[in-house]
Design an enzyme around this catalytic site. Structure first.
Site, PDB file in Angstrom:
ATOM      1  N   GLU A 147      53.784  44.794 122.837  1.00  0.00           N
ATOM      2  CA  GLU A 147      54.799  45.783 122.463  1.00  0.00           C
ATOM      3  C   GLU A 147      55.016  46.820 123.564  1.00  0.00           C
ATOM      4  O   GLU A 147      56.142  47.269 123.787  1.00  0.00           O
ATOM      5  CB  GLU A 147      54.403  46.451 121.144  1.00  0.00           C
ATOM      6  CG  GLU A 147      54.611  45.525 119.955  1.00  0.00           C
ATOM      7  CD  GLU A 147      53.938  46.021 118.687  1.00  0.00           C
ATOM      8  OE1 GLU A 147      54.631  46.141 117.671  1.00  0.00           O
ATOM      9  OE2 GLU A 147      52.722  46.298 118.713  1.00  0.00           O
TER      10      GLU A 147
ATOM     11  N   GLU B 254      49.873  39.857 114.788  1.00  0.00           N
ATOM     12  CA  GLU B 254      49.637  40.752 113.643  1.00  0.00           C
ATOM     13  C   GLU B 254      49.692  40.022 112.312  1.00  0.00           C
ATOM     14  O   GLU B 254      48.961  40.375 111.371  1.00  0.00           O
ATOM     15  CB  GLU B 254      50.655  41.902 113.662  1.00  0.00           C
ATOM     16  CG  GLU B 254      50.472  42.886 114.795  1.00  0.00           C
ATOM     17  CD  GLU B 254      51.243  42.497 116.059  1.00  0.00           C
ATOM     18  OE1 GLU B 254      51.383  43.348 116.946  1.00  0.00           O
ATOM     19  OE2 GLU B 254      51.702  41.332 116.153  1.00  0.00           O
TER      20      GLU B 254
END
Length: 269
Positions: A116, A136
């Site tokens: 990210e 995730e």
């Protein structure tokens, strides 16, 4: 005490290195806070005009520090949102909106939050040894540092969905194809290639660089008419500066420009 973020300044370039190799440079709260503080210092340092962000060891960053995050989740949803989600989003938003170019040099694993951060940065180069993932979902959760928003904007909705919903790893060549990185280079050439790209940018007016970064970041997700208004606004900031006057004069005279690099206006007769 070992510093979790190392800073080295060489000329106009600051190299920031995530320094928790025993934890694959996981982004614990201390590291995120330290990185934000260093970026604040760099923003105020007029001698530093560009940033390389990389990691020590075999990882750029394996993402958030899961044991620490787990303790926040156990405390309460509010604590997890405050301590983990808001902190991580603050970091990626800071990187994305920074008015000096940040180039991520992905030296190894870039999972979760590490991916990210790469998505948020305006520029990135990957080592041939880099490995990316959006894992995730394997923890029973969505990405929280902006991955559900930035990756679809970079890669397209369906291609991003596959990565987000499977959690599968992907190669640096795939990251290049998806628009996540600008180039893939041999591992030993990673930092020289990163610096070379930055230096090609830093020959230009720092004010022009800042306005381009701002115009793209603020305008990319707006309707075109609103984006064009942002572009015009950023030009209006440049119009009275000595940098623009110098750029125009140098072009007309066919000489190399020497930019003052300050926001002071040209005195006009």
């Amino acid at each position: 005490m070992i510093e979790c973020v190392l800073k080295e300044i060489d000329g106009a370039v600051a190299t920031l290195t995530l320094n928790r190799p025993e934890k694959l440079n996981a982004l614990n709260y201390e590291t995120v806070d330290a990185l934000l503080a260093v970026l604040d210092d760099i923003e105020d340092d007029t001698h530093v005009r560009g940033v390389i962000l990389t990691g020590t060891g075999r990882a750029f960053s394996a993402g958030g520090d899961i044991p620490e995050f787990s303790r926040s989740v156990a405390e309460s949803p509010e604590a997890a949102l405050r301590d983990f989600v808001a902190r991580g989003q603050r970091l990626t938003a800071r990187i994305e909106a920074f008015r000096k170019p940040i180039l991520v040099a992905v030296n190894g694993l870039a999972y979760g939050g590490g991916c990210e951060v790469t998505e948020a940065a305006p520029l990135a180069i990957a080592s041939e040894r880099a490995v990316f993932a959006k894992p995730e979902i394997r923890l029973g959760m969505p990405p929280t540092f902006g991955g559900t928003q930035r990756l679809p904007r970079l890669a397209g909705r369906k291609r991003a969905m596959q990565l987000l919903l499977t959690g599968e790893t992907f190669s640096p060549d795939r990251a290049l194809e998806l628009g996540l990185v600008n180039a893939v280079v041999p591992h030993d050439e990673l930092l020289p290639a990163a610096r070379m790209l930055l230096e090609r940018i830093l020959v230009h007016s720092p004010l022009a660089v800042a306005t381009i970064l701002t115009a793209v970041t603020r305008g990319i997700n707006l309707p075109i008419a609103e984006g064009l208004a942002v572009e015009a606004e950023q030009f209006a900031r440049m119009a009275p500066t000595a940098d623009l006057r110098e750029g125009l004069d140098a072009w007309i005279a066919r000489r190399a420009p020497a930019y003052p690099g300050t926001w002071s206006s040209v005195v006009r007769s």
